[in-house]
Design a protein around this motif. Structure first.
Motif, PDB file in Angstrom:
ATOM      1  N   GLY A 344       0.815  -1.214   0.000  1.00  0.00           N
ATOM      2  CA  GLY A 344       0.000   0.000   0.000  1.00  0.00           C
ATOM      3  C   GLY A 344       0.843   1.256   0.000  1.00  0.00           C
ATOM      4  N   ALA A 345       0.153   2.387  -0.126  1.00  0.00           N
ATOM      5  CA  ALA A 345       0.857   3.676  -0.118  1.00  0.00           C
ATOM      6  C   ALA A 345       1.543   3.916   1.222  1.00  0.00           C
ATOM      7  N   TRP A 346       1.085   3.208   2.254  1.00  0.00           N
ATOM      8  CA  TRP A 346       1.648   3.336   3.604  1.00  0.00           C
ATOM      9  C   TRP A 346       2.977   2.582   3.737  1.00  0.00           C
ATOM     10  N   ASN A 347       3.276   1.695   2.792  1.00  0.00           N
ATOM     11  CA  ASN A 347       4.543   0.971   2.838  1.00  0.00           C
ATOM     12  C   ASN A 347       5.671   1.831   2.279  1.00  0.00           C
ATOM     13  N   ASP A 348       6.914   1.355   2.478  1.00  0.00           N
ATOM     14  CA  ASP A 348       8.052   2.076   1.905  1.00  0.00           C
ATOM     15  C   ASP A 348       9.123   1.081   1.460  1.00  0.00           C
ATOM     16  N   GLU A 349      10.162   1.589   0.877  1.00  0.00           N
ATOM     17  CA  GLU A 349      11.247   0.726   0.373  1.00  0.00           C
ATOM     18  C   GLU A 349      11.859  -0.081   1.510  1.00  0.00           C
ATOM     19  N   GLY A 350      11.855   0.512   2.705  1.00  0.00           N
ATOM     20  CA  GLY A 350      12.397  -0.214   3.861  1.00  0.00           C
ATOM     21  C   GLY A 350      11.626  -1.501   4.136  1.00  0.00           C
ATOM     22  N   ASP A 351      10.300  -1.475   3.946  1.00  0.00           N
ATOM     23  CA  ASP A 351       9.496  -2.693   4.118  1.00  0.00           C
ATOM     24  C   ASP A 351       9.917  -3.751   3.097  1.00  0.00           C
ATOM     25  N   LEU A 352      10.148  -3.295   1.861  1.00  0.00           N
ATOM     26  CA  LEU A 352      10.548  -4.244   0.819  1.00  0.00           C
ATOM     27  C   LEU A 352      11.925  -4.821   1.135  1.00  0.00           C
ATOM     28  N   ASP A 353      12.830  -3.964   1.610  1.00  0.00           N
ATOM     29  CA  ASP A 353      14.167  -4.436   2.020  1.00  0.00           C
ATOM     30  C   ASP A 353      14.053  -5.513   3.091  1.00  0.00           C
ATOM     31  N   ARG A 354      13.190  -5.255   4.071  1.00  0.00           N
ATOM     32  CA  ARG A 354      13.047  -6.223   5.168  1.00  0.00           C
ATOM     33  C   ARG A 354      12.483  -7.544   4.642  1.00  0.00           C
ATOM     34  N   LEU A 355      11.508  -7.456   3.756  1.00  0.00           N
ATOM     35  CA  LEU A 355      10.927  -8.674   3.174  1.00  0.00           C
ATOM     36  C   LEU A 355      11.997  -9.464   2.426  1.00  0.00           C
ATOM     37  N   LEU A 356      12.711  -8.787   1.533  1.00  0.00           N
ATOM     38  CA  LEU A 356      13.710  -9.492   0.715  1.00  0.00           C
ATOM     39  C   LEU A 356      14.859  -9.996   1.580  1.00  0.00           C
ATOM     40  N   GLY A 357      15.228  -9.208   2.578  1.00  0.00           N
ATOM     41  CA  GLY A 357      16.300  -9.642   3.472  1.00  0.00           C
ATOM     42  C   GLY A 357      15.908 -10.890   4.256  1.00  0.00           C
ATOM     43  N   ALA A 358      14.670 -10.905   4.741  1.00  0.00           N
ATOM     44  CA  ALA A 358      14.229 -12.043   5.551  1.00  0.00           C
ATOM     45  C   ALA A 358      14.002 -13.287   4.691  1.00  0.00           C
ATOM     46  N   LEU A 359      13.657 -13.087   3.417  1.00  0.00           N
ATOM     47  CA  LEU A 359      13.494 -14.237   2.521  1.00  0.00           C
ATOM     48  C   LEU A 359      14.836 -14.913   2.285  1.00  0.00           C
ATOM     49  N   GLY A 360      15.921 -14.115   2.306  1.00  0.00           N
ATOM     50  CA  GLY A 360      17.267 -14.662   2.178  1.00  0.00           C
ATOM     51  C   GLY A 360      17.623 -14.963   0.727  1.00  0.00           C
TER      52      GLY A 360
END
Lengths: 360, 360
Positions: A344-360
């Motif tokens: 959503g518009a409430w998300n940011d690039e940091g959320d995407l970083d955390r997702l991709l980082g945690a996926l490994g």
């Protein structure tokens, strides 16, 4: 658009990369505060006529907010408790004969299939399905209604633009569970007769809220079955009383003032930023996530310019749990190998970083 | 029973002689606090699987609380949004032929008459009415359903005991809007097939809550039309999925966890005192009010041992306004010369003094 100001309205982002609005949106602080204020008033002043007047005024505010994001006339908008509530209202309110055909898309949600199963048993209607991408071509002379997703819940595919043309011939019911507040919705341009949507997903309101838009030409052809006091034009007329001939006649029987004001204030938070900006930012950020997942070697399911991003994982349930541990909230789709992120518009690039980082 | 402790649970009595539970009950502090706690959690943790698990657990708590006061099995109880929601569920879920007769009582509420008007237009059923006092004798060979108040909303008259005998022959639908939480309810002893009741009146919960009890023998004969994800036994089975064969299949499609926990905690406040004590105190205090009004020279409408007291006033609207000015909340009944006071276990003699004093 100052997305950091918008993001700050949602307490969940203090700790969590919440990417799950396709289940329930983040709840803004202002929505909860409005509900708390109403509860306090109800506790201390009681709930007699002044409380009802507050409730009725809040209902009309809520109707107007939905109309704005639907690009519809306020009087054609009904207040429901859920997407499925609106779908049921339409399906039960139309007349059916045994053998009437309803065309649906494959991979529809149980919230549409459940009420259709009722119609099959109740009236002997026939349900046929086609891939969402081919649904326009699948319409034939026997089709009495097309009912399908505006945005497919499994992967974010969009209903084809050609449906607007179909809608000039036969009624189209769009399941807007992943549409309203997520992608641009202009009900007249979509060419549908009915658009059912939730309040708790992309509009960030409470569970137990939703909306149903009915085209002006269909308002009187959908006969309300669930008729309570507030739906009636002249309650004192008893058996002779009729439902209001507009959205009010199609409203759900009862929703508390607390829930209603929370739904209104949640939409206010988004409308204050501007719906166009909200939709644009969400779609762009979702596209970025899809690209980054593909670049990381993952298989992203085909999608449209929407806010859902689904991709394959070897063990989806384990991946959801691992992400949760890392403060990242997404969901899996039972019966598939897919994880789904809602951006959503409430998300940011940091959320995407955390997702991709945690996926490994 | 320590009624002062009970009364202290309800902030409204700090200022007001609130005698209007027949519209909406006083809301206990604990109910609001529970909703606020849930809202806070939803804002900060989001609303993913843990929130849904909380919601589902609260729904089952709510079902169990209704079952306790209905003297019913928990699995036969459905969660609705309003009395009328339950009435609609039953009327729409039964099978009808043109000419089928439904017997009702005179002076029924629009919340029953509205849904019956739909059935008349939809199926050509015939609705016949008789005075509530004579409804047992009015049943004849053509009667397919009796639908009437358990407690009449205009004056607190009780449905005749003989209805239990009628219920052995044909189904009886009781409108429990002024019954559940107000007078003793034992659904099996009442002999009804269906009992529909509100959560926001005598159970002191939020607007948007209610319950429907369906006799075990009728559970599978009422076909749910409003079927959402949570009503389905196997949502993944799509069109083949069926509603759960018990109360869950008859539940309303969606209610928020906030509303649900508020409803539960409100009932806890009353159950902690003990339902028998709550019902006994309310009926006794209502009887006292009726006696005092009669002693003051007023004409009290005929009533049963219930919690409603109605009496004639020359100008009911002016009287309501004058009482409101004095901090006393009652209502008038449009189209009549009656004022109606609703007396609960949370009221006290001081409330009655204030009412009689302000009436002059």
């Amino acid at each position: 658009m100052d997305h950091e100001l918008l993001r700050a309205e949602f307490p969940v982002f203090q700790e969590t990369a919440y990417l799950n609005a396709g289940t329930c949106g983040p709840l803004p602080r202002a929505a909860g505060a409005a509900a708390v204020g109403l509860l306090h008033g109800a506790e201390h002043q009681g709930r007699a006529m002044p409380h009802f007047e507050t409730m009725l005024a809040a209902q009309e505010e809520r109707r107007a907010r939905y109309a704005e994001v639907l690009h519809a006339r306020t009087e054609d908008v009904a207040l429901t408790t859920a997407t499925t509530d609106g779908i049921v209202h339409v399906l039960q309110g139309l007349s059916w004969r045994a053998g009437d055909e309803i065309l649906i898309a494959e991979q529809e949600h149980p919230g549409l299939l459940g009420p259709l199963g009722v119609l099959v048993r109740q009236h002997g209607v026939v349900v046929r399905s086609a891939p969402l991408e081919d649904i326009v071509e699948a319409v034939d002379a026997n089709t009495k209604l097309v009912a399908c997703s505006h945005v497919r819940w499994t992967d974010g595919a969009l209903a084809p633009a050609g449906l607007a043309e179909v809608g000039r011939q036969i009624p189209v019911l769009l399941d807007g569970a992943q549409g309203l507040g997520a992608v641009p919705v202009d009900v007249e341009a979509l060419g549908c007769a009915f658009y059912a949507a939730p309040g708790q997903k992309w509009l960030c309101g409470p569970i137990g809220t939703g909306t149903l838009w009915i085209h002006p030409e269909w308002q009187s052809r959908v006969e309300p079955r669930a008729v309570g006091y507030l739906n009636l034009d002249t309650p004192s007329a008893g058996l002779q009383s009729r439902p209001w001939p507009d959205g009010r006649g199609h409203d759900a029987i009862a929703t508390s003032a607390e829930v209603t004001v929370a739904a209104v204030r949640a939409m206010d938070v988004l409308a204050d930023v501007g719906w166009d900006a909200v939709l644009e930012r969400a779609a762009t950020l979702a596209g970025t996530l899809a690209d980054r997942l593909a670049e990381s070697g993952r298989t992203v399911a085909p999608r449209g310019r929407t806010t859902l991003v689904s991709w394959s994982e070897a063990d989806p349930k384990a991946a959801v749990a691992r992400l949760n541990e890392a403060g990242v909230v997404v969901r899996d789709l039972p019966g598939t190998d897919l994880l789904r992120a809602s951006v959503g518009a409430w998300n940011d690039e940091g959320d995407l970083d955390r997702l991709l980082g945690a996926l490994g």
